[in-house]
Design an enzyme around this catalytic site. Structure first.
Site, PDB file in Angstrom:
ATOM      1  N   CYS A   3       0.868  -1.182   0.000  1.00  0.00           N
ATOM      2  CA  CYS A   3       0.000   0.000   0.000  1.00  0.00           C
ATOM      3  C   CYS A   3       0.902   1.228   0.000  1.00  0.00           C
ATOM      4  O   CYS A   3       2.088   1.120  -0.292  1.00  0.00           O
ATOM      5  CB  CYS A   3      -0.989  -0.010   1.168  1.00  0.00           C
ATOM      6  SG  CYS A   3      -0.272   0.201   2.817  1.00  0.00           S
ATOM      7  N   ARG A   9      -3.223  -0.884   5.423  1.00  0.00           N
ATOM      8  CA  ARG A   9      -3.739  -2.006   4.636  1.00  0.00           C
ATOM      9  C   ARG A   9      -2.742  -3.138   4.461  1.00  0.00           C
ATOM     10  O   ARG A   9      -3.072  -4.305   4.715  1.00  0.00           O
ATOM     11  CB  ARG A   9      -4.198  -1.513   3.258  1.00  0.00           C
ATOM     12  CG  ARG A   9      -5.343  -0.524   3.342  1.00  0.00           C
ATOM     13  CD  ARG A   9      -5.606   0.137   2.004  1.00  0.00           C
ATOM     14  NE  ARG A   9      -4.530   1.090   1.691  1.00  0.00           N
ATOM     15  CZ  ARG A   9      -4.442   1.782   0.575  1.00  0.00           C
ATOM     16  NH1 ARG A   9      -5.360   1.629  -0.366  1.00  0.00           N
ATOM     17  NH2 ARG A   9      -3.460   2.634   0.377  1.00  0.00           N
ATOM     18  N   ASP A 116      -8.192   3.237   1.429  1.00  0.00           N
ATOM     19  CA  ASP A 116      -7.293   3.588   2.517  1.00  0.00           C
ATOM     20  C   ASP A 116      -8.134   4.038   3.709  1.00  0.00           C
ATOM     21  O   ASP A 116      -8.841   5.038   3.625  1.00  0.00           O
ATOM     22  CB  ASP A 116      -6.355   4.713   2.079  1.00  0.00           C
ATOM     23  CG  ASP A 116      -5.249   4.976   3.084  1.00  0.00           C
ATOM     24  OD1 ASP A 116      -5.360   4.535   4.244  1.00  0.00           O
ATOM     25  OD2 ASP A 116      -4.264   5.632   2.692  1.00  0.00           O
TER      26      ASP A 116
END
Length: 147
Positions: A3, A9, A116
């Site tokens: 990410c 994440r 996100d």
């Protein structure tokens, strides 16, 4: 698992997939395309939601994706389109490019990004956890059939 900052994440994805595969047969790691948090623990909300589901990610430390990761890994799962493009820009060959996949593409309902959750509150982390968990279950089932 990749990410942007490697604090929300991708640490979750690393922890979730590790919990579903035999670590003697499968190596799982995570990184970010940005170097903003190198050496830091994952976001406390990622740690909290992982813990809620019996996964401990507190020992993970953020790192930046490095071009050598193309040699170290067979598959590079990315959380969203922007980071997907960032990783492809680092690829040196068609072989490198073929390793890069959007994580949620493994699910039957087609391409979709893992949002996100950084600015989204605790529910965002819970929703992201479930998305990643579903994808990691499918990946683990495939890997476990190979081993």
């Amino acid at each position: 698992m990749v990410c942007l900052g490697n604090i929300c994440r991708s640490p979750l994805a690393e922890g979730i997939l590790k919990s579903k595969v035999n670590s003697a047969n499968v190596y799982v790691d995570s990184a970010g395309t940005g170097g903003y948090h190198i050496g830091s623990k994952p976001d406390s909300r990622s740690i909290e939601i992982a813990h809620k589901f019996g996964i401990d990610i507190t020992n993970q430390r953020c790192r930046k994706f490095h071009i050598s990761d193309f040699e170290r890994f067979d598959v590079i799962y990315v959380m969203d389109d922007s980071n997907y493009e960032n990783i492809l820009d680092l690829a040196n060959s068609a072989s490198d490019e073929q390793k890069v996949k959007l994580l949620l593409d493994v699910l039957d309902y087609g391409p979709q990004e893992v949002p996100d959750p950084y600015y989204g509150g605790k529910d965002g982390f819970k929703n992201v956890y479930h998305m990643i968990d579903e994808a990691c279950s499918k990946i683990a089932n495939s890997l476990n059939q190979l081993n």
